[in-house]
Design an enzyme around this catalytic site. Structure first.
Site, mmCIF file in Angstrom:
data_model
loop_
_atom_site.group_PDB
_atom_site.id
_atom_site.type_symbol
_atom_site.label_atom_id
_atom_site.label_comp_id
_atom_site.label_asym_id
_atom_site.label_seq_id
_atom_site.Cartn_x
_atom_site.Cartn_y
_atom_site.Cartn_z
ATOM 1 N N GLU A 69 -8.832 9.424 5.012
ATOM 2 C CA GLU A 69 -9.099 7.895 5.368
ATOM 3 C C GLU A 69 -8.964 7.960 6.051
ATOM 4 O O GLU A 69 -8.896 8.180 7.248
ATOM 5 C CB GLU A 69 -7.658 7.530 4.227
ATOM 6 N N GLU A 70 -10.114 6.674 7.073
ATOM 7 C CA GLU A 70 -10.504 6.341 7.862
ATOM 8 C C GLU A 70 -9.252 5.637 8.857
ATOM 9 O O GLU A 70 -9.379 5.062 9.772
ATOM 10 C CB GLU A 70 -11.252 4.898 7.947
ATOM 11 N N ASP A 72 3.258 11.298 9.053
ATOM 12 C CA ASP A 72 1.500 11.283 8.926
ATOM 13 C C ASP A 72 -0.219 11.321 8.842
ATOM 14 O O ASP A 72 -0.626 12.191 8.527
ATOM 15 C CB ASP A 72 1.905 11.209 7.050
ATOM 16 N N ARG A 73 -0.303 9.976 10.030
ATOM 17 C CA ARG A 73 -1.296 10.609 10.318
ATOM 18 C C ARG A 73 -2.370 10.699 12.042
ATOM 19 O O ARG A 73 -1.095 11.369 12.566
ATOM 20 C CB ARG A 73 -1.575 8.439 11.479
ATOM 21 N N LYS A 114 -0.113 12.313 3.694
ATOM 22 C CA LYS A 114 -1.041 12.786 4.308
ATOM 23 C C LYS A 114 -0.602 13.559 5.227
ATOM 24 O O LYS A 114 0.981 13.232 4.925
ATOM 25 C CB LYS A 114 -2.174 11.924 4.635
ATOM 26 N N ASP A 129 1.808 9.818 13.806
ATOM 27 C CA ASP A 129 2.413 8.525 13.620
ATOM 28 C C ASP A 129 3.919 8.642 13.830
ATOM 29 O O ASP A 129 4.285 9.111 14.556
ATOM 30 C CB ASP A 129 1.669 7.493 12.618
ATOM 31 N N LYS A 131 10.322 3.909 0.549
ATOM 32 C CA LYS A 131 9.354 4.501 -0.870
ATOM 33 C C LYS A 131 9.836 5.730 -1.613
ATOM 34 O O LYS A 131 10.866 6.221 -1.226
ATOM 35 C CB LYS A 131 7.735 4.436 -0.713
ATOM 36 N N ARG A 176 7.825 -2.393 3.000
ATOM 37 C CA ARG A 176 7.727 -2.673 4.415
ATOM 38 C C ARG A 176 8.318 -3.809 4.502
ATOM 39 O O ARG A 176 7.245 -5.081 4.030
ATOM 40 C CB ARG A 176 6.506 -2.329 4.991
ATOM 41 N N SER A 231 6.503 3.423 8.818
ATOM 42 C CA SER A 231 4.780 4.063 8.883
ATOM 43 C C SER A 231 4.529 4.228 10.975
ATOM 44 O O SER A 231 5.419 3.918 11.714
ATOM 45 C CB SER A 231 4.454 4.149 8.156
ATOM 46 N N HIS A 232 3.340 3.439 11.193
ATOM 47 C CA HIS A 232 2.418 3.410 12.044
ATOM 48 C C HIS A 232 3.468 1.769 12.567
ATOM 49 O O HIS A 232 3.349 1.658 13.817
ATOM 50 C CB HIS A 232 1.416 3.366 12.087
ATOM 51 N N THR A 265 -7.838 1.876 -1.128
ATOM 52 C CA THR A 265 -7.163 2.919 -0.310
ATOM 53 C C THR A 265 -5.456 3.305 -0.805
ATOM 54 O O THR A 265 -5.254 2.566 -0.802
ATOM 55 C CB THR A 265 -7.189 1.431 0.618
ATOM 56 N N THR A 292 0.952 -1.010 -0.135
ATOM 57 C CA THR A 292 -0.183 -0.090 -0.206
ATOM 58 C C THR A 292 1.133 1.150 0.144
ATOM 59 O O THR A 292 0.987 2.289 -0.921
ATOM 60 C CB THR A 292 -0.730 0.283 0.864
ATOM 61 N N ASP A 295 5.855 8.571 11.093
ATOM 62 C CA ASP A 295 6.573 9.314 9.746
ATOM 63 C C ASP A 295 5.696 9.933 10.122
ATOM 64 O O ASP A 295 5.722 11.157 9.178
ATOM 65 C CB ASP A 295 6.551 8.374 8.507
ATOM 66 N N ARG A 311 -8.591 -6.656 7.675
ATOM 67 C CA ARG A 311 -9.492 -5.246 8.249
ATOM 68 C C ARG A 311 -11.271 -5.578 7.636
ATOM 69 O O ARG A 311 -11.650 -5.664 6.369
ATOM 70 C CB ARG A 311 -9.288 -4.393 7.140
HETATM 71 C C1 G16 Z 1 -0.750 3.779 3.973
HETATM 72 C C2 G16 Z 1 -1.271 4.309 3.229
HETATM 73 C C3 G16 Z 1 -3.066 4.986 3.293
HETATM 74 C C4 G16 Z 1 -3.402 3.121 3.786
HETATM 75 C C5 G16 Z 1 -2.911 2.872 5.025
HETATM 76 C C6 G16 Z 1 -3.368 1.571 5.554
HETATM 77 O O1 G16 Z 1 -0.232 4.127 5.551
HETATM 78 O O2 G16 Z 1 -0.539 5.385 2.851
HETATM 79 O O3 G16 Z 1 -3.751 5.134 2.030
HETATM 80 O O4 G16 Z 1 -4.880 3.790 4.079
HETATM 81 O O5 G16 Z 1 -1.286 2.305 4.770
HETATM 82 O O6 G16 Z 1 -3.242 1.018 4.660
HETATM 83 P P1 G16 Z 1 -3.717 -0.906 4.660
HETATM 84 O O7 G16 Z 1 -4.957 -0.567 5.228
HETATM 85 O O8 G16 Z 1 -3.722 -1.436 3.157
HETATM 86 O O9 G16 Z 1 -2.771 -1.211 5.706
HETATM 87 P P2 G16 Z 1 0.826 4.785 6.277
HETATM 88 O O10 G16 Z 1 0.462 5.811 7.592
HETATM 89 O O11 G16 Z 1 0.704 3.548 6.788
HETATM 90 O O12 G16 Z 1 1.805 5.382 5.181
#
Ligand code: G16
Length: 541
Positions: free
Chosen positions: A363-364, A281-282, A376, A277, A126, A22, A113-114, A344, A18, A279, A494
């Protein structure tokens, strides 16, 4: 200094998910693993000779090691310059900001990320394009294809670069500029929001707690909230970035930001709470004793955007990912602007933002942002909330409940089943793909749409299929199923559940109660317990 050409062979599985590649640190640390992927990027993005690249990451374990390798490989590939955040630090939205501001040939962002950090945890990489956003699928596919046929990479034999001293150094024929990772980003924020009004809010005794979760936003939040906006010292908690995020899980949700949640739901809670989070962005937004879902946050920000100087002229459109609740669509309809529904992944918003079709996106998964960058942006969302709070002088809870009274409430919840056996998860999705539910009754609901979401980008016409199973009911309620594309262990299922509630007398209900019948249907239809052995989700947001 000589350029060494190193023979190598492909690694299976270097396919970006996504958001980039990772994997566990131990995977990245294998000889040639990172190098192969970096060379695959350089080989796939066009001529790099003479260009400038931005590099930085969220400060997690392996960040500095990876940056040294990338710098030496960039020098060997002929880049003229690389801009690196001091200490190797650069939040994802700040990277996007810098790529755009200095018109570089994109950037490489190092983050998972998280996901947790540390020698036994996760790492990620990335490439972001010159527009500042994550590479679109055509490029990530090309990088993957290249990684699968790679036979050699090039690297400069040189001593490590000093990443901590601001200024310019030479690395072979290339320039390395170590820059302040906060300054450009803070200036951009100041251009969008009414800092004077927010300063006055804090001066009037407004209290806030920001949880940086020992991740990258600490220095940004301290400089902006406590520095430029005059919030008292101590407003930012867990503000020092650590390689292992203080052994925490830097995911700003009700489960992993438990320390902040306890403060916001405890005695004498501050007026406003937020977290970001790994990095940066969240974001998660909390009021006193009140949690704002990311879907509602997008809708409320959209409805109030014009109080912020940067959005005074109004919004061009609002975009959300498919599983995100339709709350923002209602605002778009009221404003007479277009609402877009994408798969997504933030990368899908890029074309809409570039074409000027959308201004806000969300996004959710705790992501909100706008056309100011192409990622984001956690702190941006927090500042937009602060600007709205400063303008409306109302509590978070009052603003959100008034929003529901006006637009109705899209009651919403996401259930995650983490670390599920991959085969079982794939079997469950295959089972769902094999069903044909349209026209059938499930409990009190009639299914009107049952498909696997496919998206045709309205700007470039590119098509993305298999983006999540939708079960949509006659009253607009929905159940959506997808497998996460960001996990590194097993699979994460999910399940997204949503129902529209127009009746204000029911708006106070707990979503788990209000959605109980749909949650039961969701478990039943997918045979979750039988197929995964799980009786309960691991995380509910
Ligand atoms: C990434 C993407 C988001 C996505 C999220 C969750 O966020 O940039 O667009 O909504 O992952 O994705 P998934 O449901 O496939 O785990 P981040 O913050 O991890 O870069």
């Amino acid at each position: 200094m000589t350029i060494r050409t190193v023979a190598t062979t492909p690694f299976a599985g270097q396919k970006p998910g996504t958001s980039g590649l990772r994997k566990k640190v131990k995977v990245f640390a294998q000889p040639h693993y990172l190098e192969n992927f970096v060379q695959a990027i350089f080989d796939s993005i066009g001529a790099v000779a003479g260009k400038t690249l931005v590099v930085g990451g969220d400060g997690r374990y392996y960040n500095r090691t990876a940056i040294q390798t990338i710098l030496k490989m960039a020098a060997a590939s002929g880049f003229a310059a690389v801009m690196v955040g001091q200490g190797g630090i650069l939040s994802t939205p700040a990277a996007s900001c810098v790529i755009r501001k200095y018109r570089t040939f994109g950037g490489i962002i190092l983050s998972a990320s998280h996901n947790p950090g540390g020698p036994d945890e996760d790492f990620g990489i990335k490439y972001n394009i010159p527009a500042g956003g994550p590479a679109p699928e055509a490029i990530t596919e090309a990088i993957f294809a290249r990684s699968q046929e790679i036979g050699e990479y090039r690297i400069l034999d040189a001593a490590d670069v000093d990443l901590d001293t601001l200024g310019t150094q030479r690395l072979g024929a290339m320039t390395v500029e170590v820059f302040d990772p906060v300054a450009d980003y803070a200036a951009l924020m100041e251009s969008l929001f009414d800092f004077a009004a927010i300063r006055a809010l804090f001066a009037g005794g407004f209290r806030m707690t920001f949880d940086a979760m020992h991740a990258v936003t600490g220095p940004y939040a301290a400089a902006i909230l406590e520095g430029r906006l005059g919030a008292p010292r101590g407003t930012v908690m867990n503000g020092v970035p650590r390689e292992d995020f203080g052994a925490g899980h830097p995911d700003p949700n009700l489960v992993h930001a438990a320390e902040l949640v306890a403060i916001m739901f405890g005695a004498d809670a501050p007026d406003f709470g937020a977290a970001s989070d790994g990095d940066g962005d969240r974001n998660m937004i909390l009021g006193r004793n009140f949690y704002v879902t990311p879907s509602d946050s997008l809708a409320v920000l959209a409805a109030n955007a014009t109080v912020c100087p940067g959005y005074k002229a109004g919004l061009k459109g609002i975009a959300r990912s498919m599983p995100t609740s339709a709350a923002a669509d209602r605002v778009a309809a009221a404003l007479g602007i277009e609402a877009y529904e994408t798969p997504t992944g933030w990368k899908f918003f890029g074309t809409l933002l570039d074409a000027g079709l959308a201004t806000l996106c969300g996004e959710e998964s705790f992501g909100t942002g706008s056309d100011h960058v192409r990622e984001k942006d956690g702190l941006w969302a927090v500042l937009m909330w602060l600007n709205v709070l400063a303008a409306r002088r109302d509590s978070v809870a009052a603003i959100v409940t008034a929003h529901w009274r006006k637009f109705g409430r899209n009651v919403y919840s996401r259930h995650d089943y983490e670390g599920v056996d991959s085969e079982a998860a794939n079997g469950l999705m295959a089972h769902l793909r094999g069903l044909s539910l349209t026209g059938r009754r499930l409990g009190a609901y009639e299914v009107v749409v049952n498909d696997d979401f496919a998206y045709t980008d309205p700007v470039d016409g590119s098509v993305s299929t298999r983006q999540g199973i939708r079960v949509v009911f006659g009253d607009g309620s929905r159940i959506v199923y997808r497998l996460s594309g960001t996990g590194t262990e097993g699979a994460t299922l999910r399940v997204y559940i949503e129902r529209y509630e127009p009746d204000a007398a029911k708006h106070h209900l707990d979503p788990q109660e209000a959605l109980a019948d749909l949650i039961a249907i969701a478990r039943d239809v997918a045979e979750i317990e039988r197929r995964t052995g799980r009786t309960e989700p691991t995380v509910i947001t």
